[in-house]
Design a protein around this motif. Structure first.
Motif, mmCIF file in Angstrom:
data_model
loop_
_atom_site.group_PDB
_atom_site.id
_atom_site.type_symbol
_atom_site.label_atom_id
_atom_site.label_comp_id
_atom_site.label_asym_id
_atom_site.label_seq_id
_atom_site.Cartn_x
_atom_site.Cartn_y
_atom_site.Cartn_z
ATOM 1 N N PHE A 1 0.878 -1.172 0.000
ATOM 2 C CA PHE A 1 0.000 0.000 0.000
ATOM 3 C C PHE A 1 0.915 1.221 0.000
ATOM 4 N N PRO A 2 0.550 2.289 -0.692
ATOM 5 C CA PRO A 2 1.425 3.467 -0.743
ATOM 6 C C PRO A 2 1.687 4.077 0.636
ATOM 7 N N PHE A 3 0.702 3.909 1.557
ATOM 8 C CA PHE A 3 0.779 4.614 2.845
ATOM 9 C C PHE A 3 1.364 3.796 3.976
ATOM 10 N N THR A 4 1.699 2.525 3.713
ATOM 11 C CA THR A 4 2.303 1.718 4.781
ATOM 12 C C THR A 4 3.557 1.014 4.265
ATOM 13 N N GLU A 5 4.513 0.821 5.161
ATOM 14 C CA GLU A 5 5.738 0.114 4.809
ATOM 15 C C GLU A 5 6.375 -0.453 6.073
ATOM 16 N N PRO A 6 6.525 -1.749 6.264
ATOM 17 C CA PRO A 6 6.013 -2.774 5.364
ATOM 18 C C PRO A 6 4.489 -2.899 5.441
ATOM 19 N N SER A 7 3.927 -3.539 4.414
ATOM 20 C CA SER A 7 2.472 -3.732 4.359
ATOM 21 C C SER A 7 2.163 -5.226 4.341
ATOM 22 N N ALA A 8 0.966 -5.560 4.774
ATOM 23 C CA ALA A 8 0.578 -6.975 4.763
ATOM 24 C C ALA A 8 -0.912 -7.118 4.498
ATOM 25 N N GLU A 9 -1.231 -8.299 4.000
ATOM 26 C CA GLU A 9 -2.620 -8.704 3.825
ATOM 27 C C GLU A 9 -2.879 -9.710 4.946
ATOM 28 N N VAL A 10 -4.023 -9.573 5.637
ATOM 29 C CA VAL A 10 -4.282 -10.475 6.760
ATOM 30 C C VAL A 10 -5.333 -11.513 6.365
ATOM 31 N N ASP A 11 -5.026 -12.772 6.636
ATOM 32 C CA ASP A 11 -6.004 -13.847 6.436
ATOM 33 C C ASP A 11 -6.397 -14.396 7.797
ATOM 34 N N VAL A 12 -7.656 -14.826 7.910
ATOM 35 C CA VAL A 12 -8.097 -15.499 9.134
ATOM 36 C C VAL A 12 -8.421 -16.941 8.756
ATOM 37 N N SER A 13 -8.200 -17.854 9.698
ATOM 38 C CA SER A 13 -8.505 -19.261 9.421
ATOM 39 C C SER A 13 -9.992 -19.391 9.118
ATOM 40 N N CYS A 14 -10.308 -20.210 8.140
ATOM 41 C CA CYS A 14 -11.707 -20.348 7.700
ATOM 42 C C CYS A 14 -12.544 -20.952 8.820
ATOM 43 N N ASN A 15 -13.566 -20.216 9.243
ATOM 44 C CA ASN A 15 -14.349 -20.722 10.380
ATOM 45 C C ASN A 15 -15.410 -21.738 9.963
ATOM 46 N N LEU A 16 -15.559 -21.942 8.658
ATOM 47 C CA LEU A 16 -16.537 -22.944 8.214
ATOM 48 C C LEU A 16 -15.940 -24.348 8.221
ATOM 49 N N CYS A 17 -14.698 -24.465 7.736
ATOM 50 C CA CYS A 17 -14.099 -25.802 7.649
ATOM 51 C C CYS A 17 -13.011 -25.995 8.704
ATOM 52 N N GLY A 18 -12.813 -24.955 9.530
ATOM 53 C CA GLY A 18 -11.787 -25.062 10.567
ATOM 54 C C GLY A 18 -10.384 -25.165 9.980
ATOM 55 N N GLY A 19 -10.188 -24.671 8.776
ATOM 56 C CA GLY A 19 -8.850 -24.648 8.184
ATOM 57 C C GLY A 19 -8.555 -25.829 7.272
ATOM 58 N N LYS A 20 -9.511 -26.763 7.157
ATOM 59 C CA LYS A 20 -9.248 -27.957 6.333
ATOM 60 C C LYS A 20 -9.364 -27.664 4.840
ATOM 61 N N GLY A 21 -10.115 -26.642 4.520
ATOM 62 C CA GLY A 21 -10.342 -26.312 3.098
ATOM 63 C C GLY A 21 -11.767 -26.630 2.688
ATOM 64 N N CYS A 22 -12.486 -25.623 2.181
ATOM 65 C CA CYS A 22 -13.859 -25.838 1.721
ATOM 66 C C CYS A 22 -14.118 -24.886 0.563
ATOM 67 N N ASN A 23 -15.367 -24.843 0.055
ATOM 68 C CA ASN A 23 -15.562 -23.993 -1.127
ATOM 69 C C ASN A 23 -15.576 -22.502 -0.805
ATOM 70 N N VAL A 24 -15.868 -22.155 0.477
ATOM 71 C CA VAL A 24 -15.830 -20.732 0.848
ATOM 72 C C VAL A 24 -14.392 -20.219 0.837
ATOM 73 N N CYS A 25 -13.471 -21.013 1.389
ATOM 74 C CA CYS A 25 -12.062 -20.569 1.411
ATOM 75 C C CYS A 25 -11.313 -21.110 0.195
ATOM 76 N N LYS A 26 -12.057 -21.616 -0.752
ATOM 77 C CA LYS A 26 -11.508 -22.168 -2.003
ATOM 78 C C LYS A 26 -10.403 -23.183 -1.740
ATOM 79 N N GLY A 27 -10.642 -23.991 -0.723
ATOM 80 C CA GLY A 27 -9.701 -25.085 -0.443
ATOM 81 C C GLY A 27 -8.425 -24.681 0.268
ATOM 82 N N THR A 28 -8.271 -23.372 0.554
ATOM 83 C CA THR A 28 -6.999 -22.943 1.151
ATOM 84 C C THR A 28 -7.014 -22.981 2.674
#
Ligand code: PHE
Length: 340
Positions: free
Chosen positions: A247-274
């Motif tokens: 992002f132009p206004f932050t350095e370093p910058s990051a994107e935050v992911d949260v563990s999928c609460n539907l599949c508990g992190g196993k992978g499902c269609n909401v988190c596209k298997g990730t």
């Protein structure tokens, strides 16, 4: 006889009863069968013929005056009693008032604000119509940055540019202009981007951004604050990960992911298997931004983060079509908790 008529006429004209009962009593006394008017008529019979015409007319006038005066007060008393009588039929079936519910976007926005309020953040607000400085320049956007492009931004005027804010970072700039550090604000608001409307994008959406500036604020502080937020929002089992971003206004910058609460992190269609769902952008405030807003970057540091309220609501409620949030169909709106 003439005197009697005059006297009665005077009493009629001065008559001003305080109650319906007094009115009725007066009516009987004057106009009733054994009332004073009939007594006069009785007397009238024996009046000499040459006076009959004149006295007859006077008695008629008296009768009209008395009737009119009585009717006038009767109407007044009836009008005064009306509200009570229209309270009406107590046996009628009741018709329930349907209560509205809070919009899911408001519910989630309030939850986000509430979570950060517990960390000491206060709410800051700002205008939806902005200038270039507050949306771009003071946030270290280079002049040719694509986010300024006509394709993303709704411009109202060019040179000088007046536009609809594309993010609520503009409120963070306004806060830095107004206030010396320490700064800890949360900025909820509506934002606008020139995007084609589909199930996953809209030209109007809502953001909550945050800014924390003080002496010695570190990346670890940011990570811990966001982890706290994720657990409060998605549950104690939630974990986060950060991916490098820009992002132009932050350095370093990051994107935050949260563990999928539907599949508990196993992978499902909401988190596209990730097993992960992207929830926000964040980063350490770029020294250029601090300087552009009169804050000494050698003395102070800070972090900022920003998230889309619709996105958080989608993940929380499993609603896949963003457009539903804007249609205001009460059948949709009624499904959400109205407690907050
Ligand atoms: N302003 C960014 C956006 O609208 C979000 C963001 C805020 C990212 C603060 C990093 C820090 O996408």
């Amino acid at each position: 006889m003439n005197n009697k008529i005059n006297e009665l006429l005077r009493r009629v004209e001065e008559f001003a009863p305080q109650s319906a009962a007094a009115l009725e009593e007066f009516r009987v006394k004057i106009l009733g069968k054994k009332g004073e008017l009939n007594a006069l008529l009785e007397e009238f019979r024996s009046v000499a013929p040459e006076h009959k015409r004149e006295l007859g007319q006077k008695i008629n006038a008296l009768k009209t005056a008395a009737t009119e005066r009585i009717n006038l007060f009767r109407e007044r008393f009836e009008a005064a009693a009306a509200p009570a009588s229209s309270a009406g039929d107590m046996t009628r079936t009741g018709c329930a008032e349907e209560l509205g519910s809070r919009h899911p976007i408001s519910v989630v926005r309030n939850q986000i604000v509430d979570i950060f309020a517990r960390l000491g953040y206060t709410v800051a607000e700002g205008p939806e119509i902005e200038d270039d400085r507050h949306v771009f320049s003071a946030l270290n956007f280079p002049p040719e940055h694509p986010a300024r492009d006509m394709q993303d931004t709704f411009f109202i005027e060019k040179n000088p540019d007046i536009l609809l804010r594309t993010h609520t970072s503009s409120i963070q700039v306004r806060t830095m202009e107004r206030q010396k550090p320490p700064i800890r604000v949360i900025c909820p608001g509506r934002v606008f981007r020139n995007e084609a409307i589909s199930y996953r994008a809209h030209c109007i959406f809502h953001q909550v951004e945050g800014l924390y500036i003080d002496k010695g604020v570190s990346f670890a502080d940011m990570k811990q604050s966001i982890l706290y937020f994720a657990k409060e929002m998605f549950g104690e089992q939630a974990v986060i990960r950060m991916r490098p971003s820009y992002f132009p206004f932050t350095e370093p910058s990051a994107e935050v992911d949260v563990s999928c609460n539907l599949c508990g992190g196993k992978g499902c269609n909401v988190c596209k298997g990730t097993g992960w769902l992207e929830i926000m952008g964040c980063g350490m405030v770029d020294p250029n931004v601090l300087e552009a807003n009169g804050i000494d970057h050698k003395e102070y540091s800070g972090f900022a983060f920003g998230m889309g309220v619709e996105r958080i609501a989608m993940l929380k409620y499993g609603v896949k079509d963003l457009r539903l949030y804007f249609e205001n169909d009460v059948r949709f709106l009624h499904q959400f908790d109205s407690a907050l």
